[in-house]
Design an enzyme around this catalytic site. Structure first.
Site, short mmCIF file in Angstrom:
data_model
loop_
_atom_site.label_atom_id
_atom_site.label_comp_id
_atom_site.label_asym_id
_atom_site.label_seq_id
_atom_site.Cartn_x
_atom_site.Cartn_y
_atom_site.Cartn_z
N ASP A 90 0.71 4.88 1.99
CA ASP A 90 0.01 5.34 3.20
C ASP A 90 -1.07 6.39 2.89
OD1 ASP A 90 1.27 3.70 5.04
OD2 ASP A 90 2.95 5.09 5.28
N HIS A 146 0.83 -1.21 0.00
CA HIS A 146 0.00 0.00 0.00
C HIS A 146 0.86 1.25 0.00
CE1 HIS A 146 1.21 -0.36 4.17
NE2 HIS A 146 0.86 0.91 4.36
N HIS A 165 4.62 -0.01 -0.06
CA HIS A 165 5.44 -0.77 0.89
C HIS A 165 4.63 -1.87 1.55
CE1 HIS A 165 3.65 2.49 3.25
NE2 HIS A 165 3.77 1.73 4.31
N ARG A 177 5.59 5.84 13.91
CA ARG A 177 5.40 6.39 12.54
C ARG A 177 4.81 7.79 12.58
NH1 ARG A 177 1.29 3.75 8.28
NH2 ARG A 177 0.09 5.66 8.49
C1 SIN Z 1 3.50 0.68 7.69
O1 SIN Z 1 2.93 0.21 6.71
O2 SIN Z 1 3.42 1.87 7.98
C2 SIN Z 1 4.33 -0.20 8.61
C3 SIN Z 1 5.40 -0.94 7.90
C4 SIN Z 1 6.11 -1.91 8.82
O3 SIN Z 1 5.62 -2.21 9.91
O4 SIN Z 1 7.17 -2.41 8.44
#
Ligand code: SIN
Length: 298
Positions: free
Chosen positions: A121, A119, A274, A289
């Site tokens: 973000d 996805h 990602h 995050r």
């Molecule tokens: C995310 O998608 O923000 C998290 C990625 C992760 O936990 O590696």
């Protein structure tokens, strides 16, 4: 607001000595020697900004920073977005989403399966994210990598006929589409309240977007949040999306990040999708995050 206009100027700050070392593969670079606990002057900041645009994901090594410092650095790129899952925001710092599989007193302390599907973000918002910063707090001894796929390369390498067919088309994005699907053992997601649901209404974005800062085109669909191509029959839409998802994550366009202690990873959601690879559920993983708001895709 683009990042180029968002930066508050920091004058009269001593420069820092640091290297930007591109990784050998598709995307990514690491930044060695910079200390984000110290102020970053405008010139150093513009080097970092350039590296982010050129490499799409930058890894700042060995950052011993506080949540306040992560927030302050993130704010230099733009307005911060507050995640809809209020349950998992860091106490006193709602700008930080806790990404974690840790369970304390029977409760998850963070979003355990953030990134369970590929996805970009907040692509389910009218103003999706420019980029996200993830700061390692606790890392598992095994697993827990994050993968990044280059959507500029995905677009550039699509057959010409398909590019022509997709130009001008839009797709719907929804936070709730796969919200409840489990992927990582032991993780749960809270039921969304009516107030939370009202914040994540379906949105429509172009299938190919132009990056507002580097001018390059990128595919803008993902298995995590894209639900359908507007104006196509359901079966045709699903078949085409499945082809695009498979094409987006060809191995040559992927960087896999094995986390090191105190890494701060900053990626460009306008260039990449990602995925969290997951780790054994008995191993603790916790990251903080911050998410920076971007422009409406065009
Ligand atoms: C995310 O998608 O923000 C998290 C990625 C992760 O936990 O590696």
């Amino acid at each position: 607001m683009s990042a180029a206009t968002a930066f508050p100027s920091v004058a009269n700050i001593a420069p820092q000595s640091f290297d930007i070392r591109p990784f050998s593969g598709a995307v990514g670079a690491e930044i060695i020697g910079l200390d984000l606990a110290r102020p970053v002057n405008d010139l150093d900041f513009s080097r970092i900004h350039r590296a982010h645009l050129d490499h799409h994901v930058v890894v700042f090594r060995d950052q011993r920073i506080t949540p306040e410092q992560q927030i302050a650095f993130s704010r230099r790129f733009g307005v911060l977005q507050i995640h809809v899952l209020k349950q998992f925001l860091l106490a006193g710092h709602p700008e930080i989403l806790i990404v974690s599989n840790i369970i304390e007193n029977g409760q998850s302390i963070g979003l355990g399966d953030a990134g369970k599907f590929w996805h970009s973000d907040l692509s389910y918002k009218e103003l999706p994210s420019l980029g996200s910063m993830l700061h390692a707090q606790e890392l598992p001894a095994e697993g827990g990598d994050t993968l990044f796929a280059d959507l500029h390369k995905a677009w550039d390498s699509l057959p010409h006929v398909l590019r022509k067919a997709l130009e001008g088309r839009s797709a719907a994005h929804s936070y709730t589409a796969r919200y409840s699907e489990t992927k990582f053992e032991g993780n749960w997601r809270p039921t969304l309240t009516p107030e939370q649901l009202a914040q994540v209404n379906e949105v429509v974005h172009p299938i190919v977007r132009t990056h507002p800062e580097n001018g390059r085109k990128a595919l803008f669909v993902s298995e995590g949040f894209t639900t359908r191509i507007v104006g196509l029959p359901e079966d045709e839409s699903q078949q085409l999306l499945a082809e695009l998802y498979a094409h987006s994550v060809l191995p040559e366009n992927i960087y896999r990040h094995p986390w090191q202690p105190h890494d701060l990873v900053f990626w460009d959601n306008r260039s990449l999708i990602h995925l969290a690879a997951g780790c054994p559920s008995h191993l603790r993983r916790k990251l903080y995050r911050t998410t920076i708001q971007g422009d409406a895709p065009y």
